[in-house]
Design an enzyme around this catalytic site. Structure first.
Site, PDB file in Angstrom:
ATOM      1  N   CYS A 154       6.198   3.937  -1.704  1.00  0.00           N
ATOM      2  CA  CYS A 154       6.016   3.230   0.282  1.00  0.00           C
ATOM      3  C   CYS A 154       5.417   4.252   1.105  1.00  0.00           C
ATOM      4  CB  CYS A 154       7.482   2.931   0.515  1.00  0.00           C
ATOM      5  SG  CYS A 154       7.920   1.321  -0.390  1.00  0.00           S
TER       6      CYS A 154
ATOM      7  N   GLU B  76       2.169  -1.466  -3.890  1.00  0.00           N
ATOM      8  CA  GLU B  76       2.920  -2.759  -3.604  1.00  0.00           C
ATOM      9  C   GLU B  76       2.658  -3.465  -2.877  1.00  0.00           C
ATOM     10  OE1 GLU B  76       7.463  -1.644  -5.586  1.00  0.00           O
ATOM     11  OE2 GLU B  76       7.088  -2.012  -3.173  1.00  0.00           O
TER      12      GLU B  76
END
Length: 659
Positions: free
Chosen positions: A247, A379
């Site tokens: 992330c 993601e």
């Protein structure tokens, strides 16, 4: 727990085995049915700077906030001394004159003796780990303004007892910045030490990049990585290392995204940013979590080379984290992001005549890093991702057609979101699709056949992030229990069996500091002095160091062994080492006895058996790092098979040489 294994009971030979039809319910391994090649990148590692994985972890810097660039400039520092008055210590900001590293500390020293004026830094979580007899390298960038100041450098334990230190007399031209260094040996050790810097003399002294590194870094590189942490990675013999995340690639917003160009070049010119995990978890606040980028893209490439792994960088695709701000760059403004990707390939593979290849050479690596894989986004999901993925694909393939591009299938392996992305990426003829799954152990057991029906001629699959998550009431390192590891092992037999589809897999996250974790479970836990591999690590290492070169058929009654009677099996052959390797996972609470027969090969008669077993709640810890540990014993085999006893809740690997 008792780990003594009676291998004489575990193994007996079956001299009369001649054909699979003769043995009902036996595991039949047929080498003649060699099914697919196992990619050299099959098992790898995923790195992200989470849980103090880089600063305060893999990157061996011991000083927190060394350049005063945290949101609070003196976070991590204390001003000390009997003669410090208001205005004697100031944080100055050069702003546009040095955008990457604008702040520094100015100290006005007035006829000071040792103890009158000083600074103290307690390091990262839990203090500084200091080892007796080890060399420590201190450095600082400083500038004297008509000063005659001596620095006294000290390492002290939690009781303020001196562990070691030295005296540094800054030299160089007055008014000019210069790097000053001193090394000293610690006479004693401590797991919770601090650094003191006392100033003696008179004058104005400017300080920046105050740094302390242990002398035992990986490969002895100054200002390098923690050797014990790298060694655990090297021991896995990973096929690849994915970096820098995760992330942090996306960032909370686009301003907070990871920008690789700001992580290369001289250390003092790399621009610090707040780590996005700084504010992510209210229950685990981390206001002092930043990225200094001392561990940058050059160091990641170098690490991959050191441990024999393919480098796998992931780049931002013009989208911030969709769980946070969900910012996106308009398509007509995406060019700089695409250019970053093209420039990264040049940095990794370009020759000295290219702009970025020249920088790599100047950093000490003239030879290319031979980059083959590149991830576009992390993601990310939705049509907005597919639109941007197509732009990256077209531009990169036009210039570098041999680079394998990896695209995200989102965060959920079972949702409509996933199905949309999977279909879209297959239509794009993506090289590799990255699937992530953090699920309960039961999900992994039920999904060991997930890839059995995948298209063998379509995109390859990268199991890019996975870990079995036990009951959420269990926290921290307590989550890395054998129940999770054995479920992952069962699932991994399915990945290995489907090596025709899956060419990469990595557990995530990789590292966690026992004092500074935010996300659990994690593969490896460490404090400031010690480190251990979890049961999950042992499973990953077992598969990674025994990947073989080709899958071979392993069936019971002509059926894949994937959950029936709580048994999971995969088998590979290593045509280089001339070994047959059978991995068996028994997720039952009772012992099983299984006959194994081999066809299509002449056994050499020698081999080994490796067993990892435990109670479902068992785990390793800092104090008991080897509570769960593989046990291996050599064995002799006569005939064409053997009988194996599979302990309750165990992972068993049979390795047999052949002619």
């Amino acid at each position: 727990m008792n780990y003594k294994i009676n291998f004489a009971i575990l193994i007996s030979t079956l001299c009369g085995i001649t054909a699979s039809a003769q043995i009902k319910d036996a595991i039949m391994v047929d080498v003649a049915r060699s099914e697919s090649k196992v990619s050299p990148t099959m098992w790898g590692i995923f790195f992200e700077d989470i849980n103090m994985g880089a600063d305060g972890g893999l990157y061996a810097e011991m000083v927190k906030n060394r350049s005063f660039e945290f949101l609070k400039p003196l976070m991590g520092w204390n001003i000390k001394g009997k003669k410090v008055k208001e205005g004697d210590v100031l944080v100055l900001n050069r702003q546009e004159a040095n955008v990457a590293n604008p702040r520094y500390l100015r100290v006005n020293v007035k006829a000071a003796l040792k103890g009158d004026v000083g600074l103290s830094n307690a390091g990262f979580k839990g203090g500084m780990g200091v080892k007796k007899g080890l060399r420590y390298d201190f450095s600082v960038r400083c500038r004297q303004q008509g000063a005659n100041v001596t620095l006294h450098i000290e390492l002290l334990d939690e009781k303020d007892q001196l562990l070691g230190g030295g005296i540094l007399k800054p030299s160089g031209t007055s008014g000019q910045w210069g790097k000053q260094e001193i090394s000293f040996t610690a006479n004693e050790g401590s797991g919770n030490a601090k650094l003191n810097i006392w100033m003696e003399g008179t004058g104005v002294l400017d300080l920046d990049m105050i740094s302390l590194f242990p002398g035992d870094t990986w490969k002895g590189r100054k200002a390098g990585m923690r050797a014990d942490m790298v060694q655990l990675l090297a021991d896995m013999k990973p096929g690849f290392i994915r970096f820098p995340g995760g992330c942090i690639v996306e960032g909370i917003d686009l301003a907070n995204r990871y920008q690789w160009k700001k992580t290369v070049g001289p250390i003092e010119e790399r621009q610090l940013i707040m780590n996005r995990w700084n504010t992510e978890f209210a229950h685990r606040p981390a206001p002092d979590y930043f990225q200094t980028f001392g561990l940058g893209f050059f160091e990641y490439f170098q690490l991959a080379e050191d441990i024999g792994a393919e480098p796998l960088p992931i780049l931002n695709c013009g989208m911030a984290c969709q769980f946070n701000t969900a910012e996106v760059v308009p398509l007509d403004q995406l060019d700089p992001y695409v250019e970053d990707a093209l420039d990264l390939i040049e940095f990794a593979n370009g020759d000295i005549s290219s702009k970025w290849g020249k920088l790599r050479t100047e950093m000490g690596h003239p030879a290319p890093f031979n980059l083959k894989y590149l991830g576009v986004g992390n993601e990310n999901w939705g049509p907005q991702y597919v639109e941007r993925a197509k732009v990256f694909q077209a531009a990169i393939k036009a210039k570098y057609p041999n680079i394998n591009l990896i695209f995200s299938s989102g965060t959920d392996p079972d949702s409509e979101r996933f199905r949309y992305l999977d279909a879209s990426l297959r239509e794009m003829k993506a090289d590799v699709i990255d699937e992530h799954y953090y699920r309960a152990p039961e999900w992994f057991l039920k999904n060991a056949e997930r890839y059995d029906q995948y298209d063998r001629n379509g995109p390859k699959v990268f199991a890019g992030e996975y870990a079995a998550h036990v009951d959420g009431k269990i926290i921290g390192s307590n989550r890395n229990i054998w129940e999770a590891a054995i479920a992952e092992a069962a699932f991994m037999t399915g990945l290995e069996r489907n090596a025709a589809v899956v060419n990469m897999a990595s557990y995530a996250p990789l590292f966690a500091n026992t004092e500074g974790w935010q996300w659990a479970p994690d593969l490896i836990w460490m404090d400031n002095l010690k480190i251990y591999g979890t049961p999950n690590y042992l499973v990953q290492k077992l598969f990674s160091t025994n990947k073989g070169t080709h899958t071979v058929s392993a069936l019971i009654n002509n059926k894949v062994i994937s959950g029936a009677d709580h048994l999971y099996v995969s088998s590979v052959i290593d045509r280089v080492k001339k070994e047959l390797i059978v991995k068996m996972v028994n997720t039952d609470g009772s012992v099983k006895t299984k006959e194994i027969a081999f066809e299509g090969v002449k056994l050499a008669g020698s081999g080994s058996l490796t067993v990892i077993k435990g109670e479902l709640s068992d785990r390793n810890t800092i104090d008991k790092p080897f509570f769960i540990l593989p046990k291996e014993e050599k064995l002799k085999i006569k005939g064409k098979g053997t009988t194996i006893l599979l302990p309750a809740n165990s992972v068993v690997m049979l390795k047999i040489a052949y002619h």
